[in-house]
Design an enzyme around this catalytic site. Structure first.
Site, mmCIF file in Angstrom:
data_model
loop_
_atom_site.group_PDB
_atom_site.id
_atom_site.type_symbol
_atom_site.label_atom_id
_atom_site.label_comp_id
_atom_site.label_asym_id
_atom_site.label_seq_id
_atom_site.Cartn_x
_atom_site.Cartn_y
_atom_site.Cartn_z
ATOM 1 C CG HIS A 17 -9.297 -53.554 -158.125
ATOM 2 N ND1 HIS A 17 -9.917 -53.386 -156.920
ATOM 3 C CD2 HIS A 17 -9.443 -54.872 -158.440
ATOM 4 C CE1 HIS A 17 -10.419 -54.556 -156.510
ATOM 5 N NE2 HIS A 17 -10.154 -55.461 -157.414
ATOM 6 C CG ASP A 30 -7.603 -51.235 -155.368
ATOM 7 O OD1 ASP A 30 -8.759 -51.248 -155.825
ATOM 8 O OD2 ASP A 30 -6.971 -52.262 -155.099
ATOM 9 C CD GLU A 34 -11.648 -58.844 -156.389
ATOM 10 O OE1 GLU A 34 -12.132 -59.578 -155.532
ATOM 11 O OE2 GLU A 34 -11.163 -57.721 -156.111
HETATM 12 C C1 ACM Z 1 -7.448 -59.807 -154.599
HETATM 13 O O1 ACM Z 1 -7.573 -60.057 -153.400
HETATM 14 N N1 ACM Z 1 -8.437 -59.201 -155.252
HETATM 15 C C2 ACM Z 1 -6.246 -60.130 -155.343
#
Ligand code: ACM
Ligand code: ZN
Length: 480
Positions: free
Chosen positions: A192, A126, A256
């Protein structure tokens, strides 16, 4: 007398009396007529037998016996015929924001196996850390695995990080396999990715990412999907992933991804022109589809978060985890033949407090959403519950957040819906606490599970929960 097992078995017949294993040992026997992962345990005073469909069924018979066994080593005389409601029953652990030791992960896996979970989705990368040791890209181990401080709300100035070695990863995979659990590793891309970009800034759109992140939220810096070098590095990394993780499914994230960097990048704009698209969501789909095709050519299958449905033409074979879908795309996806896993933010995100997500709310979530056709219902293959760890720093806290809510998800994934009963479940969950404790799991105390009696603080607590929820839903993209 009713028996106390989580998840609740599908059929139980009581014979009366006790079966003593030391007097007449239990025998195991394969019975291919039983449903997948199913078993039938027959315990009478004069003998015990466990028939099973397959390796899973044999293992689950043993887990049921583990819960049924009285401290004196005897069992009630019963016949239990049991098989899961859903083939996919997963828990997810975020080891990127905060790591767990191998021993702690094994403790959690042991408890999950007792509850008949069969998938461990391991979130390994991440913005705030890279946790999979790489052979081809040592800068991931040396730079991406470390952040300047623990971070989030805690700027202690002490470097935080590390990654799981290849031997440790193989050890976890083997430990899971012995417990009928397949590991699904996640390398989250193209968003991410700040930790990776801190070591390989050339793969960003700006070339100017300088540090592994120390804060939560959605980061504007993502992989530059207009550059061939990005695809090349991701595929070499996925070769490493496939080498370490033998399971067919590989999670490639896809959640995201803010469009700003791509919109301002010559390479990304050029790729959009070549594709004949103007919407960055289509560029996102194109990248995910290319990665999914690469995995498919290796005999693997890609799994993504539901954000990847925005572009509109996600490859049919990509499996989708529905964590936050306000537009019904996941329902359309299932109805039109795509596999969907239900992982609802408001019910199954275990990093949120019991005040926002009480046990009864997690237990009550029905993955069969309104709008699913018969085909759609068949394509909802199961449930998954994640523990994100931005604010879950240690294992004690992780256990507090996960237990007993993981039990609720386990029961939803296994038990026929007509047998679900919240009150009965809560009593069985309480009865399981000592066994969990012997495994090394200290659950949240029962008084915290369903904080309905908050008295005059209730209004304030509800307000706080609403603020938290809205804050999460609107998690703004950082300003940088
Ligand atoms: C997530 O919670 N961004 C998958
Ligand atoms: Zn770019």
């Amino acid at each position: 007398m009713a028996i106390s097992i989580v998840p609740r078995p599908a059929h139980v017949t009581h014979y009366g009396g006790r079966y003593d294993e030391t007097l007449c040992p239990l025998t195991y026997r394969a019975d291919p007529s039983l449903p997948a992962e199913g078993y039938r345990i027959t315990l009478r005073a004069d003998g015990g037998e466990a028939a099973y469909a397959d390796d899973g069924g044999r293992f689950y018979a043993a887990q049921t016996l583990r819960q049924l066994r009285a401290p004196d080593g005897t069992y009630p005389c019963v016949c239990i015929e049991d098989a899961p409601r859903y083939p996919y029953r997963a828990f997810m652990v975020d080891s990127a924001r905060h790591m767990q030791s191998v021993a702690q992960l094994k403790t959690l896996i042991e408890a999950a196996a007792l509850l008949k979970f069969n998938r461990f989705h391991w979130h390994l990368t991440d913005d705030q850390g890279w946790r999979m040791e790489s052979q081809s890209f040592p800068r991931l181990n040396e730079i991406s695995a470390w952040r300047a401080c623990d971070g989030f709300l805690n700027d202690d100035g002490v470097r935080y990080g590390g990654c799981y070695t290849r031997e440790e990863i193989r050890d976890i995979v083997a430990f899971c396999a012995e417990r009928q659990i397949t590991v699904i590793p996640e390398i989250d891309m193209p968003g991410h990715m700040v930790a990776l970009l801190a070591a390989y800034p050339d793969l960003s759109c700006t070339g100017r990412v300088t540090a592994v992140s120390t804060h939560a939220g959605i980061h504007k810096d993502v992989l530059c999907v207009g550059k061939d070098a990005t695809f090349q590095m991701m595929t070499r990394l996925l070769d490493e992933v496939c080498d370490l993780f033998p399971g067919e499914w590989v999670h490639i994230g896809g959640d995201e991804v803010p469009p700003q960097r791509w919109q301002n990048c010559e390479d990304c704009r050029a790729r959009m022109r070549r594709l004949g698209v103007t919407d960055p969501a289509a560029l996102h789909s194109d990248f995910i589809n290319r990665i999914a095709a690469y995995l498919k050519a290796k005999g693997r299958r890609a799994v993504t978060w539901n954000d990847t449905l925005k572009g509109g033409d996600l490859d049919r074979d990509v499996v989708v985890c529905n964590w936050m879908d306000k537009t019904g795309r996941c329902i359309d996806r299932a109805n039109s033949g795509g596999l969907v896993i239900e992982e609802d933010f408001f019910h199954y995100y275990l990093d949120y407090p019991y005040g926002m997500t009480p046990l009864r709310k997690t237990y009550g979530f029905d993955p069969m959403r309104a709008g699913l056709t018969e085909i759609g219902r068949a394509n909802v293959i199961g449930v998954e519950t994640p523990i994100w760890t931005e604010f879950v720093r240690d294992f004690k806290q992780l256990c507090f957040m996960c237990f007993p809510r993981m039990l609720a998800v386990a029961e939803r994934g296994w038990t026929p819906p007509q047998l679900l009963n919240g009150k009965d479940f809560a009593a069985r969950a309480r009865a399981l606490l000592p066994l969990l404790q012997t495994i090394g799991i200290t659950a949240a105390p029962p008084k915290t599970w369903d904080p309905r009696a908050l008295g005059r603080w209730k209004g304030l607590a509800q307000h706080y929960c609403r603020v938290l929820r809205v804050a999460h839903e609107n998690r703004g993209v950082e300003e940088a």
